[in-house]
Scaffold this motif. Structure first.
Motif, short mmCIF file in Angstrom:
data_model
loop_
_atom_site.label_atom_id
_atom_site.label_comp_id
_atom_site.label_asym_id
_atom_site.label_seq_id
_atom_site.Cartn_x
_atom_site.Cartn_y
_atom_site.Cartn_z
N ASP A 146 -42.66 -2.91 10.47
CA ASP A 146 -42.80 -2.20 11.86
C ASP A 146 -43.10 -3.50 12.90
N GLU A 147 -43.90 -4.32 12.50
CA GLU A 147 -44.42 -5.53 13.63
C GLU A 147 -43.31 -6.41 14.00
N GLN A 148 -42.54 -6.46 13.04
CA GLN A 148 -41.24 -7.39 13.09
C GLN A 148 -39.89 -6.77 13.60
N MET A 149 -39.84 -5.40 13.80
CA MET A 149 -38.80 -4.73 14.16
C MET A 149 -38.36 -5.15 15.52
N HIS A 150 -39.23 -5.12 16.48
CA HIS A 150 -38.95 -5.43 17.90
C HIS A 150 -38.37 -7.02 18.09
N PRO A 151 -38.68 -7.97 17.51
CA PRO A 151 -38.02 -9.13 17.63
C PRO A 151 -36.92 -9.13 16.75
N PHE A 152 -36.73 -8.50 15.75
CA PHE A 152 -35.31 -8.51 14.70
C PHE A 152 -34.43 -7.78 15.54
N LEU A 153 -34.80 -6.58 16.36
CA LEU A 153 -33.66 -5.92 17.20
C LEU A 153 -33.26 -6.63 18.41
N LEU A 154 -33.96 -7.36 18.90
CA LEU A 154 -33.56 -8.58 20.11
C LEU A 154 -33.16 -9.75 19.92
N ILE A 155 -33.33 -10.15 18.55
CA ILE A 155 -32.99 -11.55 18.37
C ILE A 155 -31.60 -11.38 17.38
N GLU A 156 -31.88 -10.79 16.08
CA GLU A 156 -30.78 -10.93 15.14
C GLU A 156 -29.61 -9.98 15.46
N CYS A 157 -29.92 -8.96 16.09
CA CYS A 157 -28.78 -7.95 16.35
C CYS A 157 -27.61 -8.56 17.32
N PRO A 158 -28.55 -8.87 18.47
CA PRO A 158 -27.37 -9.51 19.46
C PRO A 158 -26.80 -10.73 18.87
N ARG A 159 -27.35 -11.50 18.17
CA ARG A 159 -26.81 -12.62 17.35
C ARG A 159 -25.24 -12.24 16.81
N MET A 160 -25.54 -10.93 16.13
CA MET A 160 -24.17 -10.48 15.58
C MET A 160 -23.26 -10.08 16.40
N LEU A 161 -23.55 -9.31 17.73
CA LEU A 161 -22.78 -8.85 18.73
C LEU A 161 -22.15 -9.87 19.53
N PHE A 162 -22.91 -11.24 19.67
CA PHE A 162 -22.33 -12.19 20.65
C PHE A 162 -20.95 -12.70 20.50
N PRO A 163 -20.40 -12.87 19.38
CA PRO A 163 -19.25 -13.56 19.16
C PRO A 163 -18.08 -12.50 19.75
N PHE A 164 -18.39 -11.19 19.71
CA PHE A 164 -17.41 -10.12 20.12
C PHE A 164 -17.32 -10.02 21.70
N VAL A 165 -18.66 -10.41 22.23
CA VAL A 165 -18.94 -10.37 23.66
C VAL A 165 -18.27 -11.78 24.36
N ARG A 166 -18.11 -12.77 23.42
CA ARG A 166 -17.63 -13.74 23.86
C ARG A 166 -16.14 -13.70 23.94
N ARG A 167 -15.45 -13.13 22.91
CA ARG A 167 -14.04 -12.96 23.07
C ARG A 167 -13.92 -11.99 24.34
N ILE A 168 -14.50 -10.91 24.44
CA ILE A 168 -14.18 -10.13 25.58
C ILE A 168 -14.22 -10.82 26.83
N VAL A 169 -15.19 -11.58 27.09
CA VAL A 169 -15.49 -12.26 28.58
C VAL A 169 -14.03 -13.25 28.58
N SER A 170 -13.80 -13.94 27.75
CA SER A 170 -12.63 -14.89 27.58
C SER A 170 -11.39 -14.11 27.86
N ASP A 171 -11.26 -12.89 27.24
CA ASP A 171 -9.85 -12.22 27.34
C ASP A 171 -9.80 -11.61 28.84
N VAL A 172 -10.84 -10.97 29.27
CA VAL A 172 -10.98 -10.49 30.59
C VAL A 172 -10.88 -11.31 31.58
N THR A 173 -11.56 -12.41 31.56
CA THR A 173 -11.40 -13.39 32.81
C THR A 173 -9.91 -13.99 32.71
#
Length: 168
Positions: A101-128
């Motif tokens: 429980d004490e590690q869940m907050h940083p896990f959600l806000l560090i590890e999960c966005p790392r997994m999402l970021f490559p997809f966000v990068r592609r969307i930003v590139s395509d949209v621009t």
């Protein structure tokens, strides 16, 4: 010897289990202000990127939703006129087990966005690119540094608030 190995294995904490159940664009807006004004010619852009994160527990056991909120603002370097504005909320639904429980907050806000970021990068590139600009390839984001900076900001804000209430 086998008993020692089994005993040692039993003493280890359970392995973290994480699965991405879904990821999707929750909200997106792209405004090509340069085209709306009818401007043309070569323009040197000055791009600023703001990142915010949001995480919450879902009703299902061990499920969490993490939203990476991005605001990309591009202005001309010389005149400071707005070229484009991109706002993107990209969400992921994660199944996470065996995180204390004490590690869940940083896990959600560090590890999960790392997994999402490559997809966000592609969307930003395509949209621009599709919006009439050269594709914008975002630099990697250090989510650990973002998390630490936010903790430091909150600690400083709490300390300042405590000083103000003590002075009153």
């Amino acid at each position: 010897m086998a008993e020692t190995e089994n005993g040692a294995a039993a003493a280890q904490p359970p392995q973290v289990k994480m699965n991405v159940l879904a990821q999707f664009v929750r909200d997106m807006s792209f405004e090509n202000i340069l085209a709306q004004k009818g401007a043309s010619g070569e323009v040197q852009p000055d791009v600023t990127v703001q990142v915010n994160l949001d995480a919450k527990k879902r009703t299902a056991d061990h499920q969490f939703e993490v939203v990476l909120k991005l605001r990309v603002d591009s202005k001309s370097k010389d005149a400071g006129e707005q070229l484009f504005l991109l706002e993107l909320d990209y969400a992921g639904v994660f199944h996470i087990e065996n995180v204390p429980d004490e590690q869940m907050h940083p896990f959600l806000l560090i590890e999960c966005p790392r997994m999402l970021f490559p997809f966000v990068r592609r969307i930003v590139s395509d949209v621009t690119r599709d919006g009439g600009f050269p594709p914008l390839n975002l630099e990697n984001i250090d989510f650990l540094a973002l998390y630490r900076n936010e903790l430091a900001r909150r600690t400083a804000a709490a300390a300042q608030e405590n000083e103000q209430t003590a002075d009153a």
